[in-house]
Design a protein around this motif. Structure first.
Motif: not given
Lengths: 130, 458, 105, 343, 478
Positions: E284-285, E293-300
């Motif tokens: 998704i990232a 959001r990109l950083i959020a998904y990378s965090s996941i």
């Protein structure tokens, strides 16, 4: 908890039997008389005769209107106080055995009774003047 | 006994106070003074009881537990008087009578916390109920109020009939009304007794508004004058619960009998939790939301009934205190607003920061957030249920429902803090009211940090 | 007469009362049905009292005292209930509980 | 099943009912005669000797009158009202001891229809049904006067029932039983209760007047205010029932007062006369009827002496005076009885 | 004593802050965070000499056997350090912002700091639970009050998720408490191992769900991207840099020692969930155009790897996780600072509207590149050592898991570099050409981060030493 009172040593259900007999007799008498008078009297019905009587003037509206709330209040108060009176009966029957302790308890009860009584008096629930 | 007698006397005193005191505000002070005297009389009995409890004529058993519960009920009522006492005057003419009725309800509650005979249970339930019918209909200006009263009355007296049938059947099985001598749990189960217990469970579920016997609650709470709804949904409900718990823990425990009603009541609990929470989510009026949330909270308190252990008794004490105080607080704030919907709270934080902060604390307590009293209340009833062993499914359901409950409780916070608006208050918010709110919130937090303050007394 | 007859009669009366409460829409009739329930209970209570007295329990009169209390409470309920019904009637000219659905909105 | 017992009871019941009716009928005659004496008139004197057949003529007239049920009334309740009033009047006599026992052919026959141990409660229970007769009649007529009268009557009767019940409690405290027969028997061997309970008797007496709707408490039938009251719309025997019921009630009240306070079928020295038991019993019954007739006369005497109360006066008398008095009487009696039994 | 001080400083400062006006809150917050850092450093020294002195136990609710018991072990110490540093950096970066109702903002920030340190230092299960919830409330308020357009429903979802999870954990705690013979909530009693494997197998899920929601692990992650996107960036930093560590911390401190057989039984499931999360989030990232959001998904994705490594349960993986707890926090906060800087200047989040910042703001570009490289775990950056250890641990556990998780590294490189390329290189447009370069305090904050990145990348030994005690402890329990 409770001692065996006079309530328990009741007469047998059979001693109520004559009352049933009397009930039958009374029913029979009332029924018969009603039945008889229904046929005995003349029947000449006219519509004017069946109008309710209001001192000779024409009837206005339905008679079944709410009456003054005082009457209702009296009825309610009766229900309440009558039940309190009912409490005195078993006490009165047993009060010799209960002795002074019972008398004091009854005094407390009477005090509450009077409390309620004076309250309604003060509140004017029984004032019919206005 | 002190509490029972003094509350009844206080009720009579208040009745007469209304006749002799013309100034309505003085009546409130008389009521508060009477309540203080009652509380002192109640606590004074604590030292006279040796060996845990004292039974009076086989009818009433006064114990530390009952005195503590009474103290909580009186304390919550005191807060209620202080916060909402002035709202009594707006309901109608007979201010002193309303106070008198509240005192009579309290005397019913003290009886509920100390009965040891089914007769006294019946009387307790009725003394609690009948004044409520009147209070519900006390606002003669709106038809809603009288209709709420009628509905409550019909439902309430119906459940009384069922309660009585239950008691009679139990008497038929056991031959006594004394709770300690019933002895239903030993030996074979008498079908009469079982029927009686089930009827009793139904009737009491009715009184505490547990699903599926809850349907009267929202309408009645919504229709009644808000100031009385606040009392009915809190202290009174806790009082009914104490009766519920005392009878079911005191008389119906036993290896054979408890399993039968426990399953039934667990289902009732599950239904109550689900219905209460899910319906509360959809309410637009804070008053109605609180009505449904009181159903949901009843679900949690039912845990104390079905789990039957020492955590349950501690839990109900804490729950009664936490829930009552917090709900009374929210109601007190709600009553100051013109609009009872969530939108009515919009922007309250900006115009009335003190009200907003305290309401937020109360609401957090209701949701069971740690460091508020509500957390330990929930904690104890959950502990009781977990210890019970075979109720884990219910516990998991309950915590999920608690998470849902956060939704509607936090809507109040969201409205107050995160939305724009100019909430219209009915009247000037006095400094005294704010001080009382802050004190109440402080109690909530204090109990949330040190629940031991209450538990030590048991 | 055996106590079973009384139990049967009371249960029948009680059930009639319950059905009445659940099915009728007129507040007064519902109220009367509630009273019927209470009286069924009274009857049963007295029957049980007799049963236990015959079985040799000395405190069996307690149930009859209980009946007194039921009467008292019923009287109190009558007082309050009728007052409420009258109040509603004077407001809406009706004692049909269906019209009260407007509470829901 | 003892068939003789049933036969005996049936006979007794028929006798009691017949006597009640006859007494009621002749009360109407008596009433007019008393009125005549008091107002210095003659009273009925056409039908039979001294007008003694007058009640029969009146009764016959009621039988043959046309029966009218107003069009706007509730037919069922309209008929039920007087029937109930009459039923109640006929039922109260069941527990009154009309005399001691007779011994005929080796059988002991009690002159009381039913000796139950809650006789007084029975009377109260049945009498309080009487108010339904009046209430139903007044309401079913659908006439404003009737309705008002019946509401008044109901209020009045229930108000005085309270004081009546309270006044009897003092008596119960002394006698310790609810059986009327036993109360009479106790008086047979000691003094009459009225000597111990003068106040109680007085209250009971006043309340009896109110219960029977007798002057000065006859507001429900106040002809000049309410056109005759709750039975305004009634005619024929239905009206007759209401009137009869009232007189029967007077009769029973008199019997009750005699039994509770004036020794019932006992009279002084009855056991020391040395007569045969059967004769004593018959004399006792005669004594009872003498007392009853005195009270009936008293009812009439009062009627032609005291004017009617105003409604507020009536209610105030009932609630504010009678009830506190009865309570006080009860407490004082209780205290004295207890004091005497412990010292 | 120092531990209590660590909790008290932000707590008291936070409460005082509510009453302040003007620039008072800002100043007090800064002072408090400096003080916190100082105390943390003092505690660090104490930890080396006399670690017992950091333990403190006081009576709290004797009826329940719950005590006020706090203390710091290596992991706790490290996370406290991370917290102290992060908050200081956050306050430095936002020093020139003026938030509406600043007193509430800074007060809530400080309260959340107190809650976090409480979680990291609690040695009593009930206390842990209380802090766990308390850390949540201020953050909820922060997001809801100062967040983006859709903040209210989004943060609400976040709140209900975590609240439900933590209540499940509470049920688990109560159950364990009732099983214990001495009815106590103390850590020692909880880890005494009296629970039957059967109990552990279902209790595991009560705990795991609570922690998984916080981390978040697939499928409990759905609250996270929305919340990160909607929250004000300082709060996002707290959320992603520190709060997610609460979940991992909970697993290491509580789940593994308390329920060892439960964790053993379900480790494969947990790892599979984590790895699904890695791949899913990475994919998704890649297609994400929103910066936040990109950083959020990378965090996941990163957290997924850590969670997988924890359940691989060997010493290497655990060491890797512990060190990565710290490093991931530093890196992600660095990234968010850059995001905050760009967003504050250009007011856009969509990367397609950005580009060419390197030309106009070279310093931003340099820092972004360095931090991004650390985020993809380039050797000699701090990310490398942790990921290396985790991968080797996973390798020992199961080669295929390692292989699939390794795919995550490649994907991470793809989306991170893509982001860097889109944001700072390429054609500048009219908007991005207005970018101004770093201010003094931003420069300071980013410099600190870069220094830590490089220092830890080159010489990670002190950190490894610090957490070694925890690693040993956990392995002993296994």
């Amino acid at each position: 908890m409770f001692t065996d009172t006079v309530l328990l040593s009741a007469t047998t259900p059979f001693s109520y039997f004559p009352i049933v007999l009397q009930l039958c007799a009374a029913l029979g008498f009332v029924g018969l008389t009603m039945f008889a008078t229904h046929f005995l009297g003349p029947k000449r019905k006219t519509s004017d005769k069946l109008v309710t009587f209001e001192s000779g003037i024409e009837q206005k509206g339905n008679a079944r209107q709410p009456v003054a709330i005082k009457y209702f209040l009296t009825a309610i108060l009766f229900v309440l106080f009558d039940v309190e009176v009912i409490f005195f009966y078993p006490y009165a029957v047993n009060f010799r055995e209960l002795g002074w302790d019972g008398f004091l308890a009854m005094l407390l009860f009477v005090a509450f009774f009077l409390g309620g009584f004076f309250y309604i008096l003060k509140k004017g629930a029984l004032k019919w003047e206005d | 006994m002190n509490a029972l007698i003094s509350t009844a006397l206080a009720g009579v005193v208040m009745m007469f106070a209304g006749l002799f005191i013309r100034n309505k505000q003085h009546i409130k002070f008389v009521a508060i003074a009477a309540l203080l005297i009652v509380s002192v009389a109640n606590l004074a009995e604590l030292s006279t009881i040796e060996g845990g409890s004292r039974t009076v004529l086989g009818m009433v058993t006064v114990s530390h537990f009952s005195i503590l519960f009474n103290a909580i009920a009186f304390g919550a009522t005191l807060i209620y008087f202080l916060l909402s006492g002035s709202a009594f005057e707006k309901v109608g003419e007979h201010v002193a009578d309303y106070f008198a009725l509240v005192f009579f309800i309290l005397s019913g509650i003290t009886l509920a916390s100390s009965f040891s005979n089914l007769l006294m249970l019946f009387l307790a339930i009725e003394i609690i109920s009948i004044p409520q019918y009147i209070l519900a209909g006390s606002n003669k200006r709106t038809p809603k109020s009288s209709e709420a009263s009628l509905k409550y009355f019909l439902m309430g007296s119906f459940s009384t009939g069922i309660l009585l049938m239950g008691i009679t059947l139990i008497y038929g099985a056991a031959g006594t009304f004394n709770i300690e001598e019933l002895g239903l749990g030993n030996g074979d189960i008498n079908p009469l007794a079982l029927c009686g217990i089930i009827l009793l469970a139904f009737a009491l579920s009715f009184k505490v508004s547990a699903a599926p016997f809850h349907f009267w609650t929202p309408d009645v709470y919504d229709g009644s004058p808000t100031v009385f709804t606040s009392f009915m949904a809190t202290v009174v409900k806790a009082g009914s619960f104490i009766a519920f718990i005392r009878i079911f823990h005191g008389a119906f425990t036993g290896t054979n009998i408890s399993a039968h009603w426990q399953l039934l009541l667990s289902l009732v609990t599950a239904a109550t939790l689900l219905i209460g929470n899910f319906t509360a989510v959809f309410q637009q009026s804070v008053k109605r939301m609180l009505a449904y949330s009181s159903i949901a909270q009843a679900g949690f308190m039912l845990f104390a009934v079905i789990s039957m252990n020492k955590y349950a008794t501690q839990g109900i004490i804490l729950y009664a205190a936490a829930y009552s105080v917090a709900t009374i607080g929210v109601f007190a704030v709600t009553m100051k607003l013109k609009d009872y919907t969530f939108d009515g709270f919009n922007g309250l934080a900006r115009t009335q920061p003190v009200l907003a902060v305290t309401t937020a604390i109360f609401v957090c307590s209701l949701a069971g957030i740690p460091l508020t009293a509500g957390f330990f209340a929930k904690y104890f009833v959950l502990t009781a249920a977990v210890q019970q062993g075979n109720l884990l499914w219910l516990v998991v359901l309950a915590v999920l429902c608690a998470a849902i409950s956060a939704y509607y409780y936090f809507r109040v916070i969201i409205a107050m803090y995160f939305k724009q608006g100019e909430p219209a208050t009915k009247e000037e918010i006095t400094g005294g009211f704010k001080v009382m709110l802050v004190i109440t919130a402080a109690i909530v937090i204090l109990l949330g940090v040190f629940p031991g303050l209450l538990l030590n007394l048991i | 007469m055996p106590v079973q007859y009384y139990i049967f009669l009371s249960i029948v009366l009680f059930c009639i009362g319950v059905m009445g409460v659940l099915m009728r829409r007129n507040a007064i009739i519902i109220f009367m049905c509630v009273e019927l329930m209470l009286n069924a209970v009274n009857l049963l209570m007295v029957a049980f009292s007799k049963m236990w007295a015959d079985a040799g329990r000395v405190d069996a009169a307690g149930a009859q005292i209980f009946v007194f209390f039921i009467m008292v409470v019923a009287a109190a309920e009558v007082a309050v209930g009728l007052a409420i019904i009258v109040m509603v009637y004077r407001k809406s000219q009706s004692v049909d509980i269906n019209i009260m659905n407007r509470l829901k909105n | 099943m003892d068939w003789f017992f049933i036969l005996e009871k049936i006979l007794l019941i028929s006798g009691v009912l017949a006597i009640s009716l006859i007494v009621a009928m002749y009360s109407t005659w008596g009433e007019r005669k008393v009125a005549g004496v008091m107002q210095d008139r003659i009273g009925p004197n056409r039908a039979g000797f001294m007008g003694l057949l007058q009640p029969l003529a009146d009764g016959g007239k009621l039988f043959f009158k046309e029966e009218i049920i107003p069009g706007s009334s509730n037919r069922f309740l309209f008929i039920l009202g007087p029937s109930l009033a009459m039923m109640v009047a006929c039922m109260t006599s069941a527990v009154i001891p009309w005399g001691d026992t007779l011994t005929i052919a080796g059988r002991t026959i009690s002159l009381q229809v039913a000796d139950i141990n809650i006789g007084i409660l029975y009377i109260f229970g049945v009498v309080s049904l009487g108010v339904y007769g009046i209430m139903l009649g007044g309401w079913a007529s659908n006439n404003k006067y009737s309705l008002l009268a019946s509401v008044r009557a109901a209020s009045q009767i229930i108000s005085y029932e309270l004081a009546m019940g309270l006044s009897l409690i003092a008596l119960l405290m002394m006698t310790g039983t609810l059986s009327i027969k036993e109360i009479v028997e106790q008086q047979r061997h000691s003094l009459w209760n009225v000597l111990y309970q003068p106040l109680g008797f007085l209250i009971f007496l006043v309340c009896s007047f109110a219960e029977c709707n007798r002057t000065p408490f006859d507001l429900p039938e106040a002809e000049n205010e309410l056109n005759g009251g709750y039975h305004l719309e009634y005619s024929s025997m239905k009206l007759g029932f209401y009137l009869f019921a009232e007189y029967i009630n007077m009769f029973i009240s008199s019997a009750l007062m005699s039994s509770l306070y004036f020794g019932g079928y006992s009279f002084p020295y009855m056991d020391s006369l040395g007569l045969s038991p059967n004769l004593t019993t018959i004399l006792g019954t005669v004594a009872l009827f003498v007392k009853i007739i005195f009270f009936l006369f008293f009812f009439m005497w009062v009627r032609w002496t005291i004017p009617r109360f105003r409604y507020d006066q009536l209610m105030r008398l009932g609630w504010n005076i009678m009830i506190p008095l009865a309570l006080a009487n009860m407490l004082i009696t209780g205290a004295i009885v207890l004091y005497r039994s412990t010292h | 004593m120092l531990t209590v001080l660590l909790i008290l400083i932000p707590l008291v400062a936070g409460l005082i802050t509510f009453g302040l006006k003007g620039s008072g809150p800002k100043a007090l917050a800064l002072i408090a965070s400096i003080a916190s850092l100082a105390v943390t450093v003092a505690a660090l020294f104490q930890f080396r000499t006399a670690p017992e002195a950091l333990q403190l136990t006081a009576s709290w609710i004797p009826q329940l056997g719950a005590q006020f018991s706090v203390g710091l072990d290596g992991m706790g110490m490290m996370l406290c350090l991370l917290t102290a540093i992060s908050f200081l950096l956050i306050f430095i970066v936002i020093n020139n912002r003026n938030y509406e109702r600043a007193n509430s903002f800074y007060g809530l920030m400080l309260l959340s700091q107190a809650g976090l340190i409480g979680v990291f230092s609690a040695y009593d299960a009930l206390l842990f639970y209380v802090f766990w919830e308390l850390a949540l409330i201020p953050v909820y308020f922060l997001c809801s009050l100062w967040g983006g357009e859709k903040r209210i429903p989004v943060t609400f979802k976040f709140f209900v998720y975590t609240f439900a999870g933590s209540l499940l954990m509470l049920v688990g705690l109560i159950y364990i408490y009732l099983q214990l013979p001495d009815k106590s909530f103390s850590y020692a009693a909880f880890t005494s191992g009296v629970l039957s494997p059967k109990d552990q197998s279902w209790l595991f899920w009560l705990f795991f769900v609570a922690f998984a929601i916080k981390m978040p692990v697939f499928p409990f992650h759905t609250w996270q991207p929305d919340t990160y996107e909607q929250s004000p960036t300082p709060v996002t930093m707290v959320l992603s840099g520190i709060m997610v560590k609460m979940g991992l911390f909970g697993v290491i401190r509580w789940l593994l020692p308390v329920l060892p057989s439960g964790a053993y039984m379900w480790s494969e499931v947990a790892i599979v969930l984590s790895i699904i999360g890695i791949i899913y989030a990475s994919c998704i990232a890649i297609v994400q155009s929103d910066f936040k959001r990109l950083i959020a998904y990378s965090s996941i994705a990163h957290i997924g790897l850590m969670s997988a490594a924890i359940f691989a349960n060997n010493e290497q993986s655990l060491q890797g996780v512990l060190i990565q707890l710290f490093n991931h926090g530093i890196n992600i906060i660095g990234l968010w600072i850059i995001v905050e800087i760009i967003q504050q200047r250009l007011k856009v989040k969509n990367m397609n509207e950005l580009g060419g910042i390197a030309t106009y703001a070279p310093n931003i570009a340099i820092f972004l590149v360095i931090i991004s490289l650390a985020n993809v775990a380039l050797p000699l950056t701090n990310g490398f050592i942790g990921e290396f250890l985790m991968f080797s641990g996973l390798f020992q556990y199961n080669v295929w898991f390692m292989a699939v998780a390794g795919l995550g590294i490649i994907l991470a490189a793809v989306y991170t570099l893509n982001m860097v390329q889109k944001v700072i290189f390429g054609e500048a447009n009219t908007l991005t050409s207005t970018t101004t370069d770093l201010t003094g305090n931003e420069l300071l904050a980013l410099s600190v981060i870069v220094v830590i990145i490089i220092a830890m990348g080159v010489y990670p030994k002190p950190m490894l030493d610090l957490v070694s005690s925890t690693t040993e402890l956990v392995n002993k329990v296994y």
